[in-house]
Enzyme design. Structure first.
Site, PDB file in Angstrom:
ATOM      1  N   CYS A  54      34.240   1.524 -34.025  1.00  0.00           N
ATOM      2  CA  CYS A  54      35.102   2.299 -33.122  1.00  0.00           C
ATOM      3  C   CYS A  54      35.274   3.745 -33.572  1.00  0.00           C
ATOM      4  O   CYS A  54      35.427   4.641 -32.740  1.00  0.00           O
ATOM      5  CB  CYS A  54      36.475   1.647 -33.025  1.00  0.00           C
ATOM      6  SG  CYS A  54      36.455  -0.116 -32.667  1.00  0.00           S
ATOM      7  N   ASP A  86      41.051  -4.067 -34.698  1.00  0.00           N
ATOM      8  CA  ASP A  86      41.568  -5.285 -34.082  1.00  0.00           C
ATOM      9  C   ASP A  86      40.489  -6.351 -33.962  1.00  0.00           C
ATOM     10  O   ASP A  86      40.760  -7.545 -34.123  1.00  0.00           O
ATOM     11  CB  ASP A  86      42.138  -4.974 -32.700  1.00  0.00           C
ATOM     12  CG  ASP A  86      43.494  -4.293 -32.770  1.00  0.00           C
ATOM     13  OD1 ASP A  86      43.856  -3.835 -33.865  1.00  0.00           O
ATOM     14  OD2 ASP A  86      44.177  -4.215 -31.746  1.00  0.00           O
ATOM     15  N   CYS A 127      40.397   3.622 -32.205  1.00  0.00           N
ATOM     16  CA  CYS A 127      40.803   2.217 -32.139  1.00  0.00           C
ATOM     17  C   CYS A 127      42.114   2.049 -31.377  1.00  0.00           C
ATOM     18  O   CYS A 127      42.842   3.002 -31.123  1.00  0.00           O
ATOM     19  CB  CYS A 127      40.948   1.640 -33.545  1.00  0.00           C
ATOM     20  SG  CYS A 127      39.402   1.062 -34.240  1.00  0.00           S
ATOM     21  N   ASP A 128      42.420   0.787 -31.090  1.00  0.00           N
ATOM     22  CA  ASP A 128      43.540   0.459 -30.205  1.00  0.00           C
ATOM     23  C   ASP A 128      44.869   1.055 -30.652  1.00  0.00           C
ATOM     24  O   ASP A 128      45.655   1.524 -29.824  1.00  0.00           O
ATOM     25  CB  ASP A 128      43.695  -1.057 -30.107  1.00  0.00           C
ATOM     26  CG  ASP A 128      42.507  -1.731 -29.465  1.00  0.00           C
ATOM     27  OD1 ASP A 128      41.510  -1.042 -29.191  1.00  0.00           O
ATOM     28  OD2 ASP A 128      42.564  -2.952 -29.253  1.00  0.00           O
ATOM     29  N   LYS A 129      45.192   0.995 -31.934  1.00  0.00           N
ATOM     30  CA  LYS A 129      46.498   1.456 -32.401  1.00  0.00           C
ATOM     31  C   LYS A 129      46.459   2.891 -32.894  1.00  0.00           C
ATOM     32  O   LYS A 129      47.507   3.543 -32.972  1.00  0.00           O
ATOM     33  CB  LYS A 129      47.020   0.544 -33.521  1.00  0.00           C
ATOM     34  CG  LYS A 129      47.023  -0.934 -33.177  1.00  0.00           C
ATOM     35  CD  LYS A 129      47.720  -1.237 -31.873  1.00  0.00           C
ATOM     36  CE  LYS A 129      47.582  -2.699 -31.487  1.00  0.00           C
ATOM     37  NZ  LYS A 129      46.206  -3.146 -31.257  1.00  0.00           N
ATOM     38  N   SER A 474      44.985  -9.135 -26.499  1.00  0.00           N
ATOM     39  CA  SER A 474      43.990  -8.071 -26.513  1.00  0.00           C
ATOM     40  C   SER A 474      43.785  -7.549 -25.107  1.00  0.00           C
ATOM     41  O   SER A 474      44.006  -8.256 -24.115  1.00  0.00           O
ATOM     42  CB  SER A 474      42.675  -8.623 -27.061  1.00  0.00           C
ATOM     43  OG  SER A 474      41.595  -7.798 -26.715  1.00  0.00           O
TER      44      SER A 474
END
EC number: 4.2.1.9
Length: 558
Positions: A54, A86, A127-129, A474
């Protein structure tokens, strides 16, 4: 905007005056010269690492962003922060630390900016966070700031079939039920992620990148190009130039991140059928920007914004397809033309949303990847907030992935994700899988349940089993899955008192989630209940539990 803005509102603290000789000496050692003291210092914060694909493009993009800062007359200084994968952390203890990383990223970026006195920010994440973490930091600092996404990966190929990370999780469930061979799982594993970039579908990373663009914090069109695409380098250079131009105009992050801008971001997420995590993250970013945004605002906006994007996990296409037909600006133009966006919101270009869209003239929806408003996939947005006796403070469901809006079944209760995963081979149609003590405090960290939801779908039960949790899902999750149930179990929410055999009813159209147990029985169960002991008593997770609040407010730390 501020009159006659100072291009160095903070860095004079380290460059000006006799008393700063030591600071200047240190800065000379990193390359600054006498000619640089009057230039604004721009912090280039990156979550680059080698842990996950990512973030791999961010090293390259940070270099291009610094070129842009130099070209515009600023001086860039790069630093790194953490990021958690994740995809790699899913399904085991590591996932307890994913949402925690959002706060650590925001805190660490704020800390460096406050200590080093940077004047502006280019924030890069993949990335997601890390994306919401960077935006939370920008909102806190209220400096001139531009966000740039790392970009998504391309779909993998298995024969003539496009595959992505969700196929791997679903193949595991199929294998557990004897529907998929171990060899097929291995083939998917080897092929689903062919290049650098975040997960390909409209999962959390791409959802938040799209939301950042709609919010006005990213350059128009920058969310959708894939990570390997060299257009990203151009967006990175332009982002570096843009932050210096924002300084010249005195425009800061909170000038852009207004309530109306958040409503634009929610509208785009609804039209895309984005991740349920967007609810959590937009609430948290808004809180840092001192914007009064509430969970019920998502229903209010979703009621009038149709779902337009036929994208994975529920549809046919991925982010590179969205890019091919014009990217996020296509969706924004369609919504603006219909009066569903605030066109007067300011953006990092220094222009309004309406001016940006007029400048780039995005095409109309293609009718396949992005549907026209006159022919939407669903009449309302792709997410819904539920309330009811099981979720008095709210819960979230992705309606974009539902073939039916009603489910009533019998509870199978599991205290934690692992127990539920072990039970997947035993699940039957009509079961309601309740996974509790996975909330912000109880988990801690609201673990995502893609391993379980993917296994259930891969086992052929995606339409026949409802999953309800105080944890998270997710962005790759689809089907009968309800998350963010609040109050959470460890706080004594009703989910703590569910027992095997109870009846649970979901009515997504009515936006209700109910436990069909009478009040007297629930009162007896409550009287006998004790919360479990904390999982962690030292370290970052123990500190997080003491600070974190409800999912209904964004799981923010106070």
């Amino acid at each position: 905007m501020r009159a006659q803005p100072d291009l160095k509102p903070r860095s004079r603290d380290v460059t000006d005056g006799l008393e700063r000789a030591a600071a200047r000496g240190m800065l000379r050692a990193v390359g600054m010269t006498d000619a640089d003291w009057e230039k604004p210092q721009i912090g280039v914060a990156s979550s680059w690492n080698e842990i996950t694909p990512c973030n791999l493009s961010l090293d390259r993009l940070a270099q291009a962003a610094k070129e842009g800062v130099h070209a515009a007359g600023g001086y860039p200084l790069e630093f790194a922060t953490i990021s958690v994968s994740d995809g790699i952390s899913m399904g085991h203890e590591g996932m307890h630390f994913s949402l925690i990383s959002r706060e650590v990223i925001a805190d660490s970026v704020e800390t460096v900016f406050m200590a080093e006195r940077f004047d502006g920010a280019v924030l890069l994440a993949g990335c997601d966070k890390s994306e919401p973490g960077m935006l939370m930091a920008a909102a806190r600092l209220d400096l001139a700031a531009v966000f740039l996404y790392a970009g998504s990966t391309l779909p993998g190929k298995l024969g003539d079939r496009d595959i992505n990370i969700v196929d791997a999780f679903e193949a595991v469930g199929g294998c557990l039920r004897g529907l998929v061979s171990r060899e097929e799982v291995d083939a998917i594993e080897r092929n689903f992620c062919p290049v650098e970039g975040a997960c390909a579908g409209m999962f959390t990373a791409n959802t938040m990148a799209s939301a950042a663009e709609a919010l006005g914090m990213s350059l128009p069109g920058s969310a959708s190009p894939p990570a390997p695409d060299r257009r990203r380098d151009g967006f990175a250079r332009a982002s570096g130039e843009a932050v210096v131009n924002l300084l010249r105009r005195g425009i800061t992050a909170r000038d852009i991140m207004t309530r109306e801008a958040f409503e634009n971001a929610i509208a785009v997420v609804m039209a895309l059928g984005g991740s349920t995590n967007a609810v959590l993250h937009l609430l948290a970013i808004a809180r840092e920007a001192n914007v009064d945004l509430a969970i019920d605002d998502f229903n209010r906006i979703g009621d009038r914004v149709p779902h337009l994007a036929d994208v994975k996990p529920f549809g046919r296409y991925v982010m590179s397809d969205v890019d091919r037909v014009g990217g996020v600006p296509v969706v924004m133009k369609a919504l603006l033309d219909a009066g569903l966006l605030h066109g007067d919101c300011l953006t990092v270009t220094g222009k309004t949303v309406a001016e940006n869209l007029a400048d780039i003239t995005p095409p109309d929806p293609d009718g396949k990847v992005i549907h026209a408003l006159t022919q939407p996939i669903h009449r309302t947005g792709g997410l819904a907030i539920l309330r009811g006796s099981l979720a008095p403070d709210g819960a979230v469901v992705k309606t974009a992935g539902l073939e039916s809006t009603f489910f009533e079944g019998t509870a199978r209760v599991f205290d934690g994700e692992e127990a539920a995963m072990r039970a997947v081979p035993e699940l039957r149609p009509g079961d309601v899988v309740v996974i509790r003590y996975e909330g912000p405090k109880g988990g801690p960290g609201m673990r995502e349940m893609l391993a379980v939801t993917g296994a259930i779908k891969g086992a052929g039960l995606g339409k026949d089993v409802l999953l309800v949790t105080d944890g998270r899902f997710s962005g790759g999750t689809t089907g009968f899955c309800v998350a963010h149930v609040a109050p959470e179990a460890v706080d004594g929410g009703p989910i703590a008192f569910v027992r095997d055999g109870d009846r649970i009813r979901l009515d997504a159209q009515a936006r209700t989630l109910d436990l069909l147990v009478d009040a007297d029985e629930l009162a007896k169960r409550r009287a006998d209940w004790q919360p479990p002991p904390p999982r962690y008593t030292t370290g970052v997770a123990a500190k997080y539990v003491k600070l974190v609040g409800s999912a209904s407010e964004g799981a923010i730390c106070r």
